[in-house]
Design an enzyme around this catalytic site. Structure first.
Site, mmCIF file in Angstrom:
data_model
loop_
_atom_site.group_PDB
_atom_site.id
_atom_site.type_symbol
_atom_site.label_atom_id
_atom_site.label_comp_id
_atom_site.label_asym_id
_atom_site.label_seq_id
_atom_site.Cartn_x
_atom_site.Cartn_y
_atom_site.Cartn_z
ATOM 1 N N ARG A 217 -9.476 30.599 16.665
ATOM 2 C CA ARG A 217 -8.040 30.199 17.150
ATOM 3 C C ARG A 217 -8.432 29.499 18.619
ATOM 4 N NH1 ARG A 217 -7.618 35.764 15.435
ATOM 5 N NH2 ARG A 217 -5.910 35.192 13.999
ATOM 6 N N LYS A 242 -4.838 37.505 18.925
ATOM 7 C CA LYS A 242 -4.026 37.246 18.442
ATOM 8 C C LYS A 242 -3.380 38.365 17.688
ATOM 9 C CE LYS A 242 -0.501 34.789 15.287
ATOM 10 N NZ LYS A 242 -0.753 33.493 14.358
ATOM 11 N N HIS A 330 -4.947 23.059 14.356
ATOM 12 C CA HIS A 330 -4.645 24.650 13.991
ATOM 13 C C HIS A 330 -6.026 24.177 12.520
ATOM 14 C CE1 HIS A 330 -4.796 28.464 13.188
ATOM 15 N NE2 HIS A 330 -3.907 28.476 11.671
ATOM 16 N N ARG A 333 -9.825 25.671 12.327
ATOM 17 C CA ARG A 333 -10.203 26.735 11.992
ATOM 18 C C ARG A 333 -9.241 27.116 10.445
ATOM 19 N NH1 ARG A 333 -9.502 31.923 13.043
ATOM 20 N NH2 ARG A 333 -8.044 33.192 12.330
ATOM 21 N N HIS A 355 -8.874 38.119 10.246
ATOM 22 C CA HIS A 355 -7.989 38.435 9.785
ATOM 23 C C HIS A 355 -7.404 40.462 9.501
ATOM 24 C CE1 HIS A 355 -8.230 34.318 9.079
ATOM 25 N NE2 HIS A 355 -6.503 34.495 9.231
ATOM 26 N N TYR A 364 -6.373 30.266 3.285
ATOM 27 C CA TYR A 364 -7.555 28.997 3.300
ATOM 28 C C TYR A 364 -9.205 28.934 2.934
ATOM 29 C CZ TYR A 364 -5.509 30.437 8.042
ATOM 30 O OH TYR A 364 -4.419 30.978 9.247
#
Length: 377
Positions: A217, A242, A330, A333, A355, A364
Protein backbone atom coordinates in the site's frame (compact mmCIF):
# COMPACT_ATOMS: atom_id res chain seq x y z
CA UNK A 1 -44.51 14.79 42.56
CA UNK A 2 -43.13 16.91 39.72
CA UNK A 3 -43.50 20.66 39.90
CA UNK A 4 -44.95 22.56 36.94
CA UNK A 5 -44.80 26.32 36.90
CA UNK A 6 -45.42 29.02 34.36
CA UNK A 7 -42.48 31.16 33.29
CA UNK A 8 -43.46 34.22 31.35
CA UNK A 9 -46.34 34.27 28.94
CA UNK A 10 -45.40 31.35 26.69
CA UNK A 11 -43.18 29.01 28.75
CA UNK A 12 -43.75 26.23 31.26
CA UNK A 13 -40.99 24.81 33.44
CA UNK A 14 -41.08 21.24 34.74
CA UNK A 15 -38.99 20.20 37.73
CA UNK A 16 -38.44 16.71 39.10
CA UNK A 17 -36.75 16.15 42.46
CA UNK A 18 -36.22 12.67 43.84
CA UNK A 19 -33.89 11.39 46.51
CA UNK A 20 -30.78 9.75 45.07
CA UNK A 21 -31.01 11.57 41.74
CA UNK A 22 -29.88 15.02 40.60
CA UNK A 23 -32.67 17.55 40.20
CA UNK A 24 -34.00 17.76 36.66
CA UNK A 25 -35.70 20.70 34.98
CA UNK A 26 -36.71 21.62 31.47
CA UNK A 27 -38.74 24.38 29.82
CA UNK A 28 -41.54 23.78 27.29
CA UNK A 29 -43.94 25.90 25.29
CA UNK A 30 -47.06 24.11 26.58
CA UNK A 31 -48.11 22.77 29.97
CA UNK A 32 -49.04 19.40 28.49
CA UNK A 33 -45.52 18.87 27.16
CA UNK A 34 -44.01 19.83 30.52
CA UNK A 35 -46.27 17.39 32.39
CA UNK A 36 -45.57 14.56 29.96
CA UNK A 37 -41.82 15.04 30.27
CA UNK A 38 -41.89 15.27 34.05
CA UNK A 39 -44.04 12.13 34.36
CA UNK A 40 -41.65 10.21 32.10
CA UNK A 41 -38.60 11.27 34.11
CA UNK A 42 -40.28 10.43 37.42
CA UNK A 43 -41.38 7.04 36.11
CA UNK A 44 -37.85 6.17 34.99
CA UNK A 45 -36.46 7.20 38.38
CA UNK A 46 -39.06 5.09 40.18
CA UNK A 47 -38.10 2.03 38.12
CA UNK A 48 -34.38 2.71 38.52
CA UNK A 49 -33.74 3.00 34.78
CA UNK A 50 -33.33 6.77 34.54
CA UNK A 51 -30.21 8.03 32.75
CA UNK A 52 -29.41 11.69 32.30
CA UNK A 53 -29.95 13.03 28.79
CA UNK A 54 -28.79 16.55 29.59
CA UNK A 55 -25.35 16.20 27.99
CA UNK A 56 -26.73 14.54 24.85
CA UNK A 57 -29.32 17.29 24.58
CA UNK A 58 -26.73 20.06 25.09
CA UNK A 59 -24.04 18.66 22.74
CA UNK A 60 -24.45 19.32 19.04
CA UNK A 61 -23.25 16.91 16.39
CA UNK A 62 -20.63 19.46 15.31
CA UNK A 63 -19.25 19.59 18.85
CA UNK A 64 -19.23 15.81 19.06
CA UNK A 65 -17.38 15.53 15.73
CA UNK A 66 -14.77 18.03 16.92
CA UNK A 67 -14.25 16.15 20.18
CA UNK A 68 -14.08 12.85 18.30
CA UNK A 69 -11.38 14.26 16.01
CA UNK A 70 -9.31 15.47 18.97
CA UNK A 71 -9.68 12.42 21.21
CA UNK A 72 -10.23 9.45 18.88
CA UNK A 73 -9.40 10.13 15.26
CA UNK A 74 -5.91 11.54 15.83
CA UNK A 75 -4.68 8.20 17.17
CA UNK A 76 -5.86 6.27 14.10
CA UNK A 77 -3.57 5.28 11.25
CA UNK A 78 -6.01 6.77 8.78
CA UNK A 79 -6.38 10.05 10.66
CA UNK A 80 -5.58 12.15 7.59
CA UNK A 81 -8.24 10.47 5.48
CA UNK A 82 -10.80 10.49 8.29
CA UNK A 83 -10.27 14.21 8.90
CA UNK A 84 -11.68 14.85 5.43
CA UNK A 85 -14.80 12.83 6.29
CA UNK A 86 -15.21 14.68 9.59
CA UNK A 87 -14.90 18.02 7.83
CA UNK A 88 -17.66 17.02 5.42
CA UNK A 89 -19.94 15.89 8.24
CA UNK A 90 -19.40 19.14 10.15
CA UNK A 91 -20.54 21.15 7.13
CA UNK A 92 -24.03 19.62 6.89
CA UNK A 93 -27.04 21.34 8.46
CA UNK A 94 -27.67 18.32 10.67
CA UNK A 95 -24.44 19.10 12.56
CA UNK A 96 -26.19 22.07 14.21
CA UNK A 97 -28.69 19.76 15.95
CA UNK A 98 -28.15 18.25 19.42
CA UNK A 99 -27.20 14.57 19.39
CA UNK A 100 -30.37 13.60 21.27
CA UNK A 101 -32.54 15.31 18.64
CA UNK A 102 -31.11 13.43 15.63
CA UNK A 103 -33.37 10.63 14.41
CA UNK A 104 -32.80 7.83 11.94
CA UNK A 105 -35.05 9.66 9.45
CA UNK A 106 -32.64 12.61 9.56
CA UNK A 107 -29.68 10.36 8.82
CA UNK A 108 -31.60 8.62 6.03
CA UNK A 109 -32.32 11.98 4.41
CA UNK A 110 -28.65 12.91 4.64
CA UNK A 111 -27.71 9.55 3.11
CA UNK A 112 -29.98 10.16 0.12
CA UNK A 113 -28.55 13.64 -0.40
CA UNK A 114 -25.00 12.26 -0.43
CA UNK A 115 -25.92 9.46 -2.84
CA UNK A 116 -26.93 12.04 -5.45
CA UNK A 117 -23.32 13.22 -5.78
CA UNK A 118 -21.15 10.43 -4.40
CA UNK A 119 -20.68 6.71 -4.87
CA UNK A 120 -22.11 4.25 -2.32
CA UNK A 121 -18.67 3.36 -0.92
CA UNK A 122 -18.01 7.02 -0.11
CA UNK A 123 -21.38 7.36 1.62
CA UNK A 124 -20.75 4.16 3.56
CA UNK A 125 -17.48 5.54 4.92
CA UNK A 126 -19.20 8.71 6.08
CA UNK A 127 -22.03 6.80 7.75
CA UNK A 128 -19.48 4.54 9.47
CA UNK A 129 -17.73 7.56 10.98
CA UNK A 130 -21.05 9.05 12.15
CA UNK A 131 -22.03 5.74 13.70
CA UNK A 132 -18.73 5.52 15.57
CA UNK A 133 -19.19 9.06 16.92
CA UNK A 134 -22.58 8.14 18.40
CA UNK A 135 -21.19 4.91 19.87
CA UNK A 136 -18.22 6.69 21.46
CA UNK A 137 -20.52 9.35 22.91
CA UNK A 138 -22.74 6.67 24.41
CA UNK A 139 -19.97 4.43 25.75
CA UNK A 140 -17.23 6.85 26.80
CA UNK A 141 -18.66 10.36 27.08
CA UNK A 142 -21.35 9.71 29.66
CA UNK A 143 -24.32 9.80 27.27
CA UNK A 144 -25.67 6.34 28.08
CA UNK A 145 -29.22 7.32 27.15
CA UNK A 146 -28.18 8.27 23.63
CA UNK A 147 -29.27 5.91 20.86
CA UNK A 148 -27.39 5.48 17.61
CA UNK A 149 -29.71 6.54 14.76
CA UNK A 150 -27.20 5.41 12.10
CA UNK A 151 -27.66 1.76 13.11
CA UNK A 152 -31.30 1.88 12.03
CA UNK A 153 -30.59 3.36 8.60
CA UNK A 154 -30.48 1.15 5.52
CA UNK A 155 -26.94 1.18 4.14
CA UNK A 156 -26.28 1.61 0.40
CA UNK A 157 -24.74 -1.32 -1.39
CA UNK A 158 -21.26 -0.51 -2.72
CA UNK A 159 -21.04 -1.21 -6.43
CA UNK A 160 -17.95 0.75 -7.39
CA UNK A 161 -15.21 -1.85 -6.93
CA UNK A 162 -12.44 -0.94 -9.35
CA UNK A 163 -11.25 -3.44 -11.94
CA UNK A 164 -8.72 -1.14 -13.60
CA UNK A 165 -5.69 -2.99 -14.99
CA UNK A 166 -2.47 -1.35 -16.12
CA UNK A 167 -2.07 -1.41 -19.90
CA UNK A 168 1.27 -2.76 -21.11
CA UNK A 169 0.90 -0.91 -24.41
CA UNK A 170 -1.73 0.91 -26.41
CA UNK A 171 -3.31 0.09 -29.74
CA UNK A 172 -4.10 3.25 -31.64
CA UNK A 173 -6.02 3.55 -34.88
CA UNK A 174 -5.17 5.38 -38.05
CA UNK A 175 -7.44 7.71 -39.97
CA UNK A 176 -9.15 4.74 -41.66
CA UNK A 177 -9.79 2.96 -38.39
CA UNK A 178 -7.17 0.24 -38.85
CA UNK A 179 -5.26 -0.96 -35.81
CA UNK A 180 -1.71 0.38 -35.63
CA UNK A 181 -0.02 -1.16 -32.58
CA UNK A 182 3.54 -0.60 -33.80
CA UNK A 183 3.43 2.62 -35.75
CA UNK A 184 5.34 4.78 -33.28
CA UNK A 185 7.45 4.23 -30.19
CA UNK A 186 4.91 6.28 -28.26
CA UNK A 187 2.10 3.89 -29.14
CA UNK A 188 4.11 0.92 -27.82
CA UNK A 189 4.97 2.36 -24.42
CA UNK A 190 2.97 1.03 -21.50
CA UNK A 191 1.10 3.28 -19.10
CA UNK A 192 3.60 2.98 -16.27
CA UNK A 193 6.57 3.66 -18.54
CA UNK A 194 4.92 6.85 -19.72
CA UNK A 195 3.95 7.93 -16.21
CA UNK A 196 7.49 7.36 -14.97
CA UNK A 197 8.91 9.33 -17.90
CA UNK A 198 6.51 12.21 -17.21
CA UNK A 199 7.22 12.31 -13.49
CA UNK A 200 8.83 15.44 -12.11
CA UNK A 201 9.66 13.72 -8.82
CA UNK A 202 12.95 12.01 -8.11
CA UNK A 203 11.25 9.48 -5.82
CA UNK A 204 8.02 8.71 -7.66
CA UNK A 205 9.50 6.34 -10.31
CA UNK A 206 11.00 4.11 -7.61
CA UNK A 207 7.76 4.20 -5.61
CA UNK A 208 5.74 3.23 -8.70
CA UNK A 209 7.90 0.23 -9.56
CA UNK A 210 8.02 -0.90 -5.94
CA UNK A 211 4.23 -0.67 -5.67
CA UNK A 212 3.54 -2.65 -8.83
CA UNK A 213 6.13 -5.30 -7.92
CA UNK A 214 5.19 -5.87 -4.27
CA UNK A 215 1.48 -4.95 -3.93
CA UNK A 216 2.36 -2.80 -0.90
CA UNK A 217 0.00 0.00 0.00
CA UNK A 218 0.98 3.64 -0.40
CA UNK A 219 1.31 4.17 3.34
CA UNK A 220 3.40 1.03 3.74
CA UNK A 221 5.83 2.18 1.08
CA UNK A 222 6.37 5.71 2.39
CA UNK A 223 6.82 4.47 5.97
CA UNK A 224 9.34 1.79 4.98
CA UNK A 225 12.56 1.90 7.04
CA UNK A 226 15.97 0.80 5.82
CA UNK A 227 16.40 -1.26 8.98
CA UNK A 228 13.51 -3.44 7.76
CA UNK A 229 14.93 -3.98 4.26
CA UNK A 230 16.90 -7.21 3.79
CA UNK A 231 18.16 -7.28 0.22
CA UNK A 232 20.18 -10.45 0.80
CA UNK A 233 16.98 -12.36 1.63
CA UNK A 234 14.88 -10.33 -0.84
CA UNK A 235 12.38 -9.44 1.90
CA UNK A 236 11.08 -6.26 3.52
CA UNK A 237 9.42 -6.32 6.92
CA UNK A 238 6.34 -4.20 7.64
CA UNK A 239 5.97 -3.92 11.43
CA UNK A 240 2.73 -1.95 11.25
CA UNK A 241 0.11 -2.23 8.52
CA UNK A 242 -3.44 -1.04 7.84
CA UNK A 243 -5.06 -4.09 9.45
CA UNK A 244 -2.77 -3.93 12.48
CA UNK A 245 -0.68 -7.02 11.70
CA UNK A 246 2.99 -7.13 10.78
CA UNK A 247 4.01 -9.01 7.65
CA UNK A 248 7.02 -9.81 5.47
CA UNK A 249 6.82 -8.96 1.78
CA UNK A 250 8.93 -10.89 -0.76
CA UNK A 251 10.78 -8.82 -3.34
CA UNK A 252 11.04 -9.57 -7.03
CA UNK A 253 14.35 -9.08 -8.81
CA UNK A 254 13.12 -5.72 -10.12
CA UNK A 255 12.06 -4.58 -6.65
CA UNK A 256 15.47 -5.58 -5.29
CA UNK A 257 17.15 -3.59 -8.08
CA UNK A 258 15.05 -0.51 -7.25
CA UNK A 259 15.90 -0.67 -3.54
CA UNK A 260 19.56 -1.46 -4.23
CA UNK A 261 19.85 1.63 -6.45
CA UNK A 262 18.30 3.77 -3.70
CA UNK A 263 20.61 2.27 -1.10
CA UNK A 264 23.69 2.88 -3.24
CA UNK A 265 22.64 6.50 -3.78
CA UNK A 266 22.01 6.91 -0.05
CA UNK A 267 25.37 5.41 0.91
CA UNK A 268 27.10 7.59 -1.65
CA UNK A 269 25.53 10.73 -0.25
CA UNK A 270 26.64 9.77 3.25
CA UNK A 271 30.27 9.87 2.16
CA UNK A 272 29.91 13.53 1.27
CA UNK A 273 27.80 14.39 4.34
CA UNK A 274 29.37 15.44 7.62
CA UNK A 275 28.53 13.17 10.56
CA UNK A 276 25.50 14.41 12.45
CA UNK A 277 24.01 16.31 9.53
CA UNK A 278 21.32 13.68 8.93
CA UNK A 279 17.88 14.31 10.32
CA UNK A 280 15.80 11.97 12.43
CA UNK A 281 14.01 10.58 9.36
CA UNK A 282 17.23 9.40 7.73
CA UNK A 283 16.16 5.80 8.33
CA UNK A 284 13.22 6.07 5.94
CA UNK A 285 13.58 4.76 2.41
CA UNK A 286 11.40 7.52 0.96
CA UNK A 287 11.39 11.03 2.42
CA UNK A 288 7.88 11.88 1.24
CA UNK A 289 4.36 11.95 2.64
CA UNK A 290 1.51 9.75 1.45
CA UNK A 291 -0.60 12.64 0.16
CA UNK A 292 2.41 14.02 -1.75
CA UNK A 293 2.76 10.67 -3.54
CA UNK A 294 -0.85 10.84 -4.67
CA UNK A 295 -0.52 14.40 -5.96
CA UNK A 296 2.75 13.64 -7.76
CA UNK A 297 1.20 10.56 -9.38
CA UNK A 298 -1.87 12.48 -10.55
CA UNK A 299 0.30 15.18 -12.10
CA UNK A 300 2.49 12.61 -13.80
CA UNK A 301 -0.53 10.81 -15.27
CA UNK A 302 -1.94 14.08 -16.61
CA UNK A 303 1.36 15.01 -18.23
CA UNK A 304 1.78 11.51 -19.65
CA UNK A 305 -1.69 11.59 -21.20
CA UNK A 306 -1.01 14.97 -22.82
CA UNK A 307 2.32 13.76 -24.24
CA UNK A 308 0.68 10.59 -25.51
CA UNK A 309 -2.08 12.51 -27.28
CA UNK A 310 0.50 14.84 -28.86
CA UNK A 311 2.56 11.87 -30.07
CA UNK A 312 -0.51 10.27 -31.64
CA UNK A 313 -1.49 13.49 -33.40
CA UNK A 314 2.03 13.89 -34.76
CA UNK A 315 1.85 10.34 -36.12
CA UNK A 316 -1.69 10.95 -37.45
CA UNK A 317 -3.12 8.29 -35.16
CA UNK A 318 -6.24 8.30 -33.07
CA UNK A 319 -5.34 8.07 -29.34
CA UNK A 320 -6.92 5.36 -27.23
CA UNK A 321 -9.77 6.70 -25.14
CA UNK A 322 -8.93 4.66 -22.02
CA UNK A 323 -5.15 4.83 -22.19
CA UNK A 324 -3.74 6.90 -19.28
CA UNK A 325 -7.22 7.92 -18.10
CA UNK A 326 -8.92 7.10 -14.77
CA UNK A 327 -5.60 5.84 -13.38
CA UNK A 328 -5.03 6.03 -9.62
CA UNK A 329 -2.06 5.13 -7.47
CA UNK A 330 -4.00 2.37 -5.67
CA UNK A 331 -4.49 0.72 -9.07
CA UNK A 332 -0.82 -0.29 -8.81
CA UNK A 333 -1.65 -2.50 -5.82
CA UNK A 334 -4.60 -3.88 -7.76
CA UNK A 335 -2.35 -4.63 -10.73
CA UNK A 336 0.35 -6.19 -8.58
CA UNK A 337 -2.15 -8.40 -6.75
CA UNK A 338 -3.72 -9.49 -10.04
CA UNK A 339 -0.31 -10.46 -11.40
CA UNK A 340 0.66 -12.31 -8.22
CA UNK A 341 -2.66 -14.19 -8.26
CA UNK A 342 -1.48 -16.04 -11.36
CA UNK A 343 1.67 -17.17 -9.52
CA UNK A 344 0.73 -17.89 -5.92
CA UNK A 345 -2.16 -19.91 -4.47
CA UNK A 346 -4.70 -17.92 -2.50
CA UNK A 347 -3.43 -18.84 0.98
CA UNK A 348 0.09 -17.68 0.10
CA UNK A 349 -1.14 -14.55 -1.61
CA UNK A 350 -2.83 -13.38 1.60
CA UNK A 351 0.56 -13.42 3.33
CA UNK A 352 2.01 -11.14 0.64
CA UNK A 353 -0.83 -8.64 0.32
CA UNK A 354 -1.95 -8.62 3.96
CA UNK A 355 -5.61 -9.48 3.35
CA UNK A 356 -7.11 -11.27 6.37
CA UNK A 357 -10.02 -12.70 4.43
CA UNK A 358 -9.05 -14.59 1.25
CA UNK A 359 -12.44 -13.69 -0.23
CA UNK A 360 -11.34 -10.06 -0.35
CA UNK A 361 -8.75 -11.03 -2.95
CA UNK A 362 -11.49 -11.90 -5.43
CA UNK A 363 -12.08 -8.21 -6.17
CA UNK A 364 -8.44 -7.98 -7.27
CA UNK A 365 -8.51 -11.11 -9.39
CA UNK A 366 -9.31 -9.97 -12.92
CA UNK A 367 -7.25 -11.98 -15.37
CA UNK A 368 -7.13 -10.86 -18.97
CA UNK A 369 -9.30 -12.84 -21.35
CA UNK A 370 -6.32 -13.56 -23.61
CA UNK A 371 -4.42 -15.07 -20.65
CA UNK A 372 -7.34 -17.37 -19.89
CA UNK A 373 -7.54 -18.33 -23.55
CA UNK A 374 -3.89 -19.42 -23.49
CA UNK A 375 -4.66 -21.83 -20.65
CA UNK A 376 -7.43 -23.38 -22.74
CA UNK A 377 -5.19 -23.87 -25.77
Amino acid sequence: MPTIRKRGQYQWEAQVRRRGYPAQSKTFTTKAEAEAWANMIESDMSRGVWVSRSEAEATTLHEALTRYEDEVSRSKKGAVQESSVLKTCKAVDLAKRPLAAIRSADVAKLRDEWLKDYKPATVLRRLAVLSHVFNIARKEWGMESLSNPVELVRKPQPNNARTRRIAASDVTTDALGADEPNSERGAQDGELERVVAASGSALLPSIIWLAVETAMRRGEIVSLQWVHVDLSRCVVHLPSTKNGDARDVPLSSRAVAVLQALKDARDGSKVNTAEGDEDEDSGRVFEIRSDAVTRAFERAVARARKTYVDDCRAAKLRPGGKFLTDLRFHDLRHEATSRLASIFPMHELTKITGHKDPRMLMRYYHPRAEDLAKKLA
